[in-house]
Write an enzyme that holds these catalytic residues in place. Sequence first.
Site, PDB file in Angstrom:
ATOM      1  N   GLN A 254       0.823  -1.216   0.000  1.00 35.92           N
ATOM      2  CA  GLN A 254       0.000   0.000   0.000  1.00 35.92           C
ATOM      3  C   GLN A 254       0.855   1.262   0.000  1.00 35.92           C
ATOM      4  O   GLN A 254       0.472   2.271  -0.585  1.00 35.92           O
ATOM      5  CB  GLN A 254      -0.979  -0.020   1.174  1.00 35.92           C
ATOM      6  CG  GLN A 254      -1.980  -1.150   1.070  1.00 35.92           C
ATOM      7  CD  GLN A 254      -2.644  -1.224  -0.302  1.00 35.92           C
ATOM      8  OE1 GLN A 254      -3.524  -0.429  -0.618  1.00 35.92           O
ATOM      9  NE2 GLN A 254      -2.228  -2.176  -1.142  1.00 35.92           N
ATOM     10  N   HIS A 257       1.575   2.960  -3.366  1.00 36.31           N
ATOM     11  CA  HIS A 257       0.543   3.680  -4.127  1.00 36.31           C
ATOM     12  C   HIS A 257       0.841   5.169  -4.222  1.00 36.31           C
ATOM     13  O   HIS A 257       0.596   5.791  -5.251  1.00 36.31           O
ATOM     14  CB  HIS A 257      -0.825   3.527  -3.454  1.00 36.31           C
ATOM     15  CG  HIS A 257      -1.576   2.301  -3.862  1.00 36.31           C
ATOM     16  ND1 HIS A 257      -2.080   2.120  -5.113  1.00 36.31           N
ATOM     17  CD2 HIS A 257      -1.918   1.192  -3.161  1.00 36.31           C
ATOM     18  CE1 HIS A 257      -2.703   0.952  -5.191  1.00 36.31           C
ATOM     19  NE2 HIS A 257      -2.607   0.359  -4.011  1.00 36.31           N
ATOM     20  N   GLU A 322      -8.533   1.827   5.998  1.00 32.81           N
ATOM     21  CA  GLU A 322      -9.178   1.320   4.779  1.00 32.81           C
ATOM     22  C   GLU A 322      -9.090  -0.220   4.757  1.00 32.81           C
ATOM     23  O   GLU A 322     -10.074  -0.905   4.556  1.00 32.81           O
ATOM     24  CB  GLU A 322      -8.460   1.906   3.560  1.00 32.81           C
ATOM     25  CG  GLU A 322      -9.066   1.467   2.246  1.00 32.81           C
ATOM     26  CD  GLU A 322      -8.211   1.805   1.042  1.00 32.81           C
ATOM     27  OE1 GLU A 322      -7.041   2.208   1.214  1.00 32.81           O
ATOM     28  OE2 GLU A 322      -8.706   1.635  -0.082  1.00 32.81           O
ATOM     29  N   HIS A 323      -7.865  -0.728   4.972  1.00 29.37           N
ATOM     30  CA  HIS A 323      -7.658  -2.178   5.023  1.00 29.37           C
ATOM     31  C   HIS A 323      -7.088  -2.562   6.378  1.00 29.37           C
ATOM     32  O   HIS A 323      -6.108  -1.962   6.819  1.00 29.37           O
ATOM     33  CB  HIS A 323      -6.632  -2.628   3.971  1.00 29.37           C
ATOM     34  CG  HIS A 323      -6.944  -2.164   2.592  1.00 29.37           C
ATOM     35  ND1 HIS A 323      -6.274  -1.114   1.995  1.00 29.37           N
ATOM     36  CD2 HIS A 323      -7.851  -2.589   1.687  1.00 29.37           C
ATOM     37  CE1 HIS A 323      -6.752  -0.915   0.787  1.00 29.37           C
ATOM     38  NE2 HIS A 323      -7.711  -1.802   0.562  1.00 29.37           N
ATOM     39  N   ASP A 356      -7.445  -6.345  -3.644  1.00 34.24           N
ATOM     40  CA  ASP A 356      -7.320  -5.286  -4.649  1.00 34.24           C
ATOM     41  C   ASP A 356      -7.732  -5.774  -6.029  1.00 34.24           C
ATOM     42  O   ASP A 356      -8.272  -5.016  -6.830  1.00 34.24           O
ATOM     43  CB  ASP A 356      -5.848  -4.823  -4.744  1.00 34.24           C
ATOM     44  CG  ASP A 356      -5.506  -3.807  -3.670  1.00 34.24           C
ATOM     45  OD1 ASP A 356      -6.417  -3.355  -2.965  1.00 34.24           O
ATOM     46  OD2 ASP A 356      -4.308  -3.465  -3.551  1.00 34.24           O
ATOM     47  N   HIS A 415     -52.642  21.248   5.534  1.00 34.20           N
ATOM     48  CA  HIS A 415     -52.532  19.789   5.592  1.00 34.20           C
ATOM     49  C   HIS A 415     -53.864  19.184   6.054  1.00 34.20           C
ATOM     50  O   HIS A 415     -54.342  18.199   5.491  1.00 34.20           O
ATOM     51  CB  HIS A 415     -51.427  19.367   6.576  1.00 34.20           C
ATOM     52  CG  HIS A 415     -50.041  19.666   6.116  1.00 34.20           C
ATOM     53  ND1 HIS A 415     -49.602  20.932   5.846  1.00 34.20           N
ATOM     54  CD2 HIS A 415     -48.996  18.837   5.856  1.00 34.20           C
ATOM     55  CE1 HIS A 415     -48.338  20.888   5.462  1.00 34.20           C
ATOM     56  NE2 HIS A 415     -47.946  19.619   5.460  1.00 34.20           N
TER      57      HIS A 415
HETATM   58  N1  LIG Z   1      -9.325   4.333  -1.304  1.00 36.00           N
HETATM   59  C1  LIG Z   1      -9.425   3.596  -2.386  1.00 36.00           C
HETATM   60  O1  LIG Z   1     -10.386   2.858  -2.529  1.00 36.00           O
HETATM   61  C2  LIG Z   1      -8.343   3.648  -3.445  1.00 36.00           C
HETATM   62  C3  LIG Z   1      -8.342   2.744  -4.533  1.00 36.00           C
HETATM   63  C4  LIG Z   1      -7.355   2.874  -5.528  1.00 36.00           C
HETATM   64  C5  LIG Z   1      -6.418   3.893  -5.437  1.00 36.00           C
HETATM   65  N2  LIG Z   1      -6.457   4.740  -4.372  1.00 36.00           N
HETATM   66  C6  LIG Z   1      -5.568   5.888  -4.252  1.00 36.00           C
HETATM   67  O2  LIG Z   1      -5.785   6.689  -5.408  1.00 36.00           O
HETATM   68  C7  LIG Z   1      -4.669   7.546  -5.554  1.00 36.00           C
HETATM   69  C8  LIG Z   1      -4.243   7.615  -6.987  1.00 36.00           C
HETATM   70  O3  LIG Z   1      -3.429   8.745  -7.099  1.00 36.00           O
HETATM   71  P1  LIG Z   1      -2.705   9.162  -8.414  1.00 36.00           P
HETATM   72  O4  LIG Z   1      -1.954  10.404  -8.091  1.00 36.00           O
HETATM   73  O5  LIG Z   1      -1.993   8.004  -8.960  1.00 36.00           O
HETATM   74  O6  LIG Z   1      -3.856   9.478  -9.466  1.00 36.00           O
HETATM   75  P2  LIG Z   1      -5.104  10.478  -9.446  1.00 36.00           P
HETATM   76  O7  LIG Z   1      -5.745  10.315 -10.775  1.00 36.00           O
HETATM   77  O8  LIG Z   1      -5.948  10.283  -8.256  1.00 36.00           O
HETATM   78  O9  LIG Z   1      -4.464  11.919  -9.342  1.00 36.00           O
HETATM   79  C9  LIG Z   1      -3.839  12.537 -10.428  1.00 36.00           C
HETATM   80  C10 LIG Z   1      -4.420  13.919 -10.614  1.00 36.00           C
HETATM   81  O10 LIG Z   1      -4.164  14.714  -9.459  1.00 36.00           O
HETATM   82  C11 LIG Z   1      -4.111  16.065  -9.827  1.00 36.00           C
HETATM   83  N3  LIG Z   1      -2.942  16.714  -9.208  1.00 36.00           N
HETATM   84  C12 LIG Z   1      -1.717  16.192  -9.021  1.00 36.00           C
HETATM   85  N4  LIG Z   1      -0.896  17.121  -8.476  1.00 36.00           N
HETATM   86  C13 LIG Z   1      -1.635  18.243  -8.314  1.00 36.00           C
HETATM   87  C14 LIG Z   1      -1.365  19.554  -7.794  1.00 36.00           C
HETATM   88  N5  LIG Z   1      -0.169  19.882  -7.327  1.00 36.00           N
HETATM   89  N6  LIG Z   1      -2.366  20.453  -7.789  1.00 36.00           N
HETATM   90  C15 LIG Z   1      -3.601  20.127  -8.230  1.00 36.00           C
HETATM   91  N7  LIG Z   1      -3.913  18.911  -8.748  1.00 36.00           N
HETATM   92  C16 LIG Z   1      -2.944  17.993  -8.775  1.00 36.00           C
HETATM   93  C17 LIG Z   1      -3.968  16.126 -11.313  1.00 36.00           C
HETATM   94  O11 LIG Z   1      -5.115  16.667 -11.859  1.00 36.00           O
HETATM   95  C18 LIG Z   1      -3.808  14.689 -11.761  1.00 36.00           C
HETATM   96  O12 LIG Z   1      -4.527  14.422 -12.943  1.00 36.00           O
HETATM   97  C19 LIG Z   1      -3.574   7.004  -4.633  1.00 36.00           C
HETATM   98  O13 LIG Z   1      -3.527   7.839  -3.512  1.00 36.00           O
HETATM   99  C20 LIG Z   1      -4.091   5.629  -4.264  1.00 36.00           C
HETATM  100  O14 LIG Z   1      -3.602   5.238  -3.019  1.00 36.00           O
HETATM  101  C21 LIG Z   1      -7.400   4.642  -3.403  1.00 36.00           C
HETATM  102  N1  LIG Z   2      -5.167  -0.772  -2.784  1.00 32.39           N
HETATM  103  C1  LIG Z   2      -5.989   0.124  -3.574  1.00 32.39           C
HETATM  104  C2  LIG Z   2      -7.076   0.679  -2.680  1.00 32.39           C
HETATM  105  O1  LIG Z   2      -6.536   1.394  -1.655  1.00 32.39           O
HETATM  106  C3  LIG Z   2      -6.624  -0.541  -4.764  1.00 32.39           C
HETATM  107  C4  LIG Z   2      -5.676  -1.035  -5.805  1.00 32.39           C
HETATM  108  C5  LIG Z   2      -5.858  -1.102  -7.142  1.00 32.39           C
HETATM  109  N2  LIG Z   2      -4.764  -1.630  -7.695  1.00 32.39           N
HETATM  110  C6  LIG Z   2      -3.923  -1.919  -6.736  1.00 32.39           C
HETATM  111  N3  LIG Z   2      -4.465  -1.552  -5.585  1.00 32.39           N
HETATM  112 ZN   LIG Z   3      -3.424  -1.550  -3.751  1.00 32.39          ZN
END
Ligand SMILES: NC(=O)c1ccc[n+]([C@@H]2O[C@H](COP(=O)([O-])OP(=O)(O)OC[C@H]3O[C@@H](n4cnc5c(N)ncnc54)[C@H](O)[C@@H]3O)[C@@H](O)[C@H]2O)c1
Ligand SMILES: N[C@H](CO)Cc1c[nH]c[nH+]1
Ligand SMILES: [Zn+2]
Length: 427
Positions: A254, A257, A322-323, A356, A415
């Site tokens: 995690q 990510h 979350e997990h 996941d 009413h």
């Molecule tokens: N909770 C859940 O169920 C779950 C599931 C899968 C992934 N996730 C999380 O999703 C997230 C994915 O993040 P990611 O960054 O790869 O993709 P993302 O698509 O969430 O974010 C990218 C976007 O963030 C914006 N951004 C980045 N820097 C910025 C700044 N300085 N100012 C304004 N906007 C900005 C941009 O618009 C960019 O397109 C990770 O934190 C991951 O842990 C959570």
């Molecule tokens: N762990 C993420 C949710 O927090 C989900 C994900 C997608 N692919 C890999 N991991």
């Molecule tokens: Zn994951």
Amino acid sequence: MKIISANQFMMHNRHNLDLTQQGVALDDTVKSIIDKVRKEGDNAVKEFTELFDDAVIDKLTVSDSEMEKAKNMVGDQFVESLQLAAKNIEAFHRNQQETSWFTDNPNGITLGQKVTPIEKVGIYIPGGKANYPSSVLMNAIPAKIAGVSSISIATPPRPNGSINPYVLVAASLIGVNRIYKMGGAQAIAALSYGTETVEKVYKIVGPGNTYVARAKKWVYGDVAIDMIAGPSEICIIADESANPSYVAADLLSQAEHDEEASAICITTSSTLANEIAAEVTKQLSELERREIAQKSIQNKGCIILANSEKQAFDLANQIAPEHLQLMVSNPSAKLSLIKNAGAIFLGPFSPEPLGDYLAGPNHTLPTSGTAKFSSPLGVYDFIKRSSIISYSKQALLEVADTIDCLARTEGLKGHAMSIQIRRDSVL
Ligand SMILES: NC(=O)c1ccc[n+]([C@@H]2O[C@H](COP(=O)([O-])OP(=O)(O)OC[C@H]3O[C@@H](n4cnc5c(N)ncnc54)[C@H](O)[C@@H]3O)[C@@H](O)[C@H]2O)c1
Ligand SMILES: N[C@H](CO)Cc1c[nH]c[nH+]1
Ligand SMILES: [Zn+2]
């Protein structure tokens, strides 16, 4: 990875909550992005896409030829893996289906609840630091099962303006209506308010980074949202029976990510704590996304030494991760101790990445402590309920005086009249 006491963790957390400046700056950024997209539509979305994703976009929608090209780019093994995952996810989520119900009473009263799918849903698929075809399945499959008729996906483009082909193939496998090349707060704003190109939706679901999660919070009320599903979190409660190399690997799964992801282990064993810390250092050096994982472990990671099993579970409930993984002997016997967690993984062979990708339950889960009141994404997020009330003339006459009394007590004569006019017309 730092090893700290439960008290130190609590102090540190309190201290972190005081650092609101970071939150205020994030809110200012997100609110200004939302305002600009509301005012300037497509142009603002394209401007932010160039600024944050380094991509110059001509058309915000993915074309049919881009979809076809993507299908030729991915291998058979990926498609087969996706199909197996989709099968498990669908089977699990079918159990969540809700149907309309009606109670028929002999005295001419019918009451019930009509279940209707939400018509227009927007799914956010993250794409800044990693690609998430698995999130397409996790979000689009329950929407399909619920019967949503219009599904739009928003996901950030790569610098060359294209969308990751694996994400496109996953979207095509499930069958969504349109895909927009936009990410971050600008995507959430466009889906919430509509632009020249982007169709306004009624509900936005899906995970994302802090910008996405915060934007969803700000548009809530103008559209519905599923939950706050921000940077990933894992909390592992481990006892002497746990394998330190498994625990370390699961924490890092995690941490990789996002720098903002959080990986926490709670144990009562100082020997195990030291072994896990050493394993984390060793395994970190083997990761491709070492820098991200390292920052996450430094910023938000820790091993907490609890002084009792009770304290370990109390802390986990307080964190509401979350997990939550239980790497303890007889883990199912401990389930009753858990009050707050998005998903609970039991035993050494149920690691978080199993959930996941493949097991079936949803991986879109509440973060930032919101598991205290939120649930995993499910079919129930894509439906709404309407109450049904049908009375016969006789049934209404029997309760007319009661309603009349209640309405007049509230000072609402209109009413009361609505009931009286019917009673008087039939007497
Ligand atoms: N909770 C859940 O169920 C779950 C599931 C899968 C992934 N996730 C999380 O999703 C997230 C994915 O993040 P990611 O960054 O790869 O993709 P993302 O698509 O969430 O974010 C990218 C976007 O963030 C914006 N951004 C980045 N820097 C910025 C700044 N300085 N100012 C304004 N906007 C900005 C941009 O618009 C960019 O397109 C990770 O934190 C991951 O842990 C959570
Ligand atoms: N762990 C993420 C949710 O927090 C989900 C994900 C997608 N692919 C890999 N991991
Ligand atoms: Zn994951």
